[in-house]
Each structure stands twice: as C-alpha cells, then as structure tokens.
Motif scaffolding. Structure first.
Motif, PDB file in Angstrom:
ATOM      1  N   ARG A  17       0.832  -1.211   0.000  1.00  0.00           N
ATOM      2  CA  ARG A  17       0.000   0.000   0.000  1.00  0.00           C
ATOM      3  C   ARG A  17       0.864   1.257   0.000  1.00  0.00           C
ATOM      4  NH1 ARG A  17      -2.893  -3.132   3.742  1.00  0.00           N
ATOM      5  NH2 ARG A  17      -2.155  -1.879   5.511  1.00  0.00           N
ATOM      6  N   GLN A  18       1.993   1.202   0.709  1.00  0.00           N
ATOM      7  CA  GLN A  18       2.909   2.341   0.701  1.00  0.00           C
ATOM      8  C   GLN A  18       3.530   2.525  -0.684  1.00  0.00           C
ATOM      9  OE1 GLN A  18       3.673   4.588   3.392  1.00  0.00           O
ATOM     10  NE2 GLN A  18       1.714   3.633   3.924  1.00  0.00           N
ATOM     11  N   LEU A  19       3.893   1.427  -1.326  1.00  0.00           N
ATOM     12  CA  LEU A  19       4.445   1.509  -2.681  1.00  0.00           C
ATOM     13  C   LEU A  19       3.416   2.093  -3.644  1.00  0.00           C
ATOM     14  CD1 LEU A  19       6.333  -1.916  -2.877  1.00  0.00           C
ATOM     15  CD2 LEU A  19       7.391   0.354  -2.977  1.00  0.00           C
ATOM     16  N   ALA A  20       2.159   1.741  -3.452  1.00  0.00           N
ATOM     17  CA  ALA A  20       1.094   2.297  -4.296  1.00  0.00           C
ATOM     18  C   ALA A  20       0.935   3.795  -4.053  1.00  0.00           C
ATOM     19  CB  ALA A  20      -0.219   1.565  -4.022  1.00  0.00           C
ATOM     20  N   GLU A  21       1.010   4.198  -2.793  1.00  0.00           N
ATOM     21  CA  GLU A  21       0.854   5.618  -2.457  1.00  0.00           C
ATOM     22  C   GLU A  21       1.924   6.473  -3.122  1.00  0.00           C
ATOM     23  OE1 GLU A  21       1.098   8.526   1.473  1.00  0.00           O
ATOM     24  OE2 GLU A  21       0.475   6.436   1.739  1.00  0.00           O
ATOM     25  N   TYR A  22       3.139   5.923  -3.229  1.00  0.00           N
ATOM     26  CA  TYR A  22       4.240   6.689  -3.828  1.00  0.00           C
ATOM     27  C   TYR A  22       4.396   6.424  -5.330  1.00  0.00           C
ATOM     28  CZ  TYR A  22       5.731   8.154   0.815  1.00  0.00           C
ATOM     29  OH  TYR A  22       5.788   8.727   2.064  1.00  0.00           O
ATOM     30  N   GLY A  23       3.474   5.656  -5.923  1.00  0.00           N
ATOM     31  CA  GLY A  23       3.483   5.472  -7.368  1.00  0.00           C
ATOM     32  C   GLY A  23       4.418   4.412  -7.890  1.00  0.00           C
ATOM     33  N   PHE A  24       4.743   3.405  -7.083  1.00  0.00           N
ATOM     34  CA  PHE A  24       5.642   2.336  -7.538  1.00  0.00           C
ATOM     35  C   PHE A  24       4.911   1.038  -7.868  1.00  0.00           C
ATOM     36  CE2 PHE A  24       8.403   5.063  -4.933  1.00  0.00           C
ATOM     37  CZ  PHE A  24       9.452   5.272  -5.812  1.00  0.00           C
ATOM     38  N   ALA A  25       3.730   0.816  -7.280  1.00  0.00           N
ATOM     39  CA  ALA A  25       2.971  -0.414  -7.510  1.00  0.00           C
ATOM     40  C   ALA A  25       1.494  -0.074  -7.643  1.00  0.00           C
ATOM     41  CB  ALA A  25       3.192  -1.400  -6.362  1.00  0.00           C
ATOM     42  N   GLU A  26       0.755  -0.993  -8.276  1.00  0.00           N
ATOM     43  CA  GLU A  26      -0.670  -0.787  -8.477  1.00  0.00           C
ATOM     44  C   GLU A  26      -1.375  -2.131  -8.584  1.00  0.00           C
ATOM     45  OE1 GLU A  26      -1.143   1.278 -12.168  1.00  0.00           O
ATOM     46  OE2 GLU A  26      -0.312  -0.361 -13.370  1.00  0.00           O
ATOM     47  N   ASP A  27      -2.707  -2.086  -8.484  1.00  0.00           N
ATOM     48  CA  ASP A  27      -3.507  -3.291  -8.690  1.00  0.00           C
ATOM     49  C   ASP A  27      -3.322  -3.799 -10.113  1.00  0.00           C
ATOM     50  OD1 ASP A  27      -4.980  -3.653  -6.206  1.00  0.00           O
ATOM     51  OD2 ASP A  27      -5.966  -1.770  -6.698  1.00  0.00           O
ATOM     52  N   ASP A  28      -3.297  -5.118 -10.276  1.00  0.00           N
ATOM     53  CA  ASP A  28      -3.258  -5.714 -11.608  1.00  0.00           C
ATOM     54  C   ASP A  28      -4.689  -6.101 -11.975  1.00  0.00           C
ATOM     55  OD1 ASP A  28      -3.002  -7.329 -13.869  1.00  0.00           O
ATOM     56  OD2 ASP A  28      -0.985  -7.941 -13.290  1.00  0.00           O
ATOM     57  N   PRO A  29      -5.358  -5.343 -12.859  1.00  0.00           N
ATOM     58  CA  PRO A  29      -6.770  -5.607 -13.167  1.00  0.00           C
ATOM     59  C   PRO A  29      -6.995  -6.942 -13.862  1.00  0.00           C
ATOM     60  CG  PRO A  29      -5.875  -3.965 -14.679  1.00  0.00           C
ATOM     61  CD  PRO A  29      -4.824  -4.210 -13.629  1.00  0.00           C
ATOM     62  N   GLU A  30      -5.976  -7.469 -14.551  1.00  0.00           N
ATOM     63  CA  GLU A  30      -6.135  -8.738 -15.254  1.00  0.00           C
ATOM     64  C   GLU A  30      -6.146  -9.928 -14.308  1.00  0.00           C
ATOM     65  OE1 GLU A  30      -3.142  -9.000 -18.223  1.00  0.00           O
ATOM     66  OE2 GLU A  30      -3.767  -7.171 -19.260  1.00  0.00           O
ATOM     67  N   LEU A  31      -5.486  -9.773 -13.161  1.00  0.00           N
ATOM     68  CA  LEU A  31      -5.395 -10.884 -12.218  1.00  0.00           C
ATOM     69  C   LEU A  31      -6.214 -10.665 -10.958  1.00  0.00           C
ATOM     70  CD1 LEU A  31      -1.540 -11.522 -12.468  1.00  0.00           C
ATOM     71  CD2 LEU A  31      -3.349 -12.891 -13.498  1.00  0.00           C
TER      72      LEU A  31
END
Length: 203
Positions: free
Chosen positions: A67-81
C-alpha cells in the motif's frame, strides 16, 4: 548553460524508468519495500501472501508496504489478475533512477534516505551474487560458462569514467532488442551488475 544528458537508464524508449525526487526517494528507501518492488519487477505480479512466501515475511507486512508503494506510485492493482478476494499487485515502472545530487541535499532526511537506498541496493546485489554461487551447480554447463564475476582496476579521470559508464549502459541496453521470443528454450532472465567506483580520493 549546458543541458544535462539523460541518464543511460532513461535513454531506451522501451523502458519505463522512475526518476526519484526527494519525496519518492523517502517513500522507496525501505529494505522490505525495495525487495517487494524488485520481486514484482523480476518475478511478475503477485499477491501480498505470495510475496510474503517469496521474501520470508508476514503477509501483514507485505500488504502494508504494498500500500505504501502504491501511495508513492511504484505499484498498483493488476486488473487482469485481481479477481475474487485476492488482490494482485504489479510494478508500475521497469526501473528506478536516483540522481546523485540527492546525496548532497540540504535536508538530512533526504540524505539519510539516499544512504538507505544505496546500501540496500548494494546489499541486494551481493545477495544475488551469493545466490548464484550457492546454486550455480543447478544450472547447465552452458550457463555456467556464460556467467561472469570479474573486477577490473583502471586509472581514469572523472570524464573517462563517465564515458565508460555511458558506454557500458548503452551496450547493456542494446541487448534488449535482441531478447529471444517468449518460449525460446534455454532462456533466462539475466542480472547484470556494474559497480564503477573510485577507490580513494585524490589530491
């Protein structure tokens, strides 16, 4: 005023490289976050539970740092999986570039984050080399012969060292266009480390 040449990591148009600023540097400069992001880039999308198993951590810890990586723009949900109850994550970018100017920041927090980032980066390199040494016997003779752990000592000026660095990066990037198609036999992801560093200050 001379414009700064783009870093070699950003020269290849096919790659999506994140250029760190003080905020994102502080966001990524954490040992587990860096390991999680490295795993997402190297091994592909995963859930928090899968990452916990890969990295020997608790799923609570990997979930928080994802969640921290997502907040800083490094990771995101994978909609395909990401179907059903499990949340799948993927890396947003292919690589990370940190400007050495951040090491000279007037903000001690930024300098500390830079030091943490670089120490963890070097530690990951050492761990990858140690893993290869420990598991090399599991690979074919062809791969053992193709691998390399070498060092060189050269006498260079800063300008020559910068030129060598640029040429090494350019050569490595040129091999992306030669990558075999998916499914080609005897193909592996290869990790290439370069450490070009002076050994001691000069007068």
């Amino acid at each position: 005023m001379t414009e700064k040449s783009p870093p070699p990591e950003q020269a290849a148009p096919a790659r999506n490289v994140r250029h760190l600023d003080p905020r994102t540097l502080r966001g990524i400069a954490h040992p587990l976050r860096m390991r999680i992001l490295g795993s997402l880039r190297l091994d592909g999308p995963a859930t928090a539970s899968q990452l916990a198993e890969r990295l020997g951590e608790s799923s609570g810890a990997t979930s928080y740092h994802l969640r921290q990586l997502a907040e800083y723009g490094f990771a995101e949900d994978d909609p395909e999986l990401g179907k059903g109850r499990e949340r799948w994550w993927r890396a947003i970018t292919d690589g990370t570039y940190v400007d050495n100017d951040l090491a000279r920041s007037t903000d001690p927090e930024v300098r500390g984050a830079y030091a943490t980032f670089m120490h963890e980066h070097a530690g990951n390199h050492a761990a990858e080399v140690a893993t290869w040494i420990a598991t090399g016997q599991d690979w074919s003779e062809e791969w053992i012969e193709a691998s390399d752990i070498s060092d060189f000592t050269l006498s260079l000026t800063p300008a020559l060292a910068a030129e060598l660095k640029a040429k090494l990066h350019e050569l490595a990037e040129s091999y992306r266009a030669l990558a075999p198609k998916d499914g080609t036999p005897n193909t592996a992801k290869v990790r290439l480390h370069t450490h070009l560093i002076p050994t001691r200050p000069t007068d």
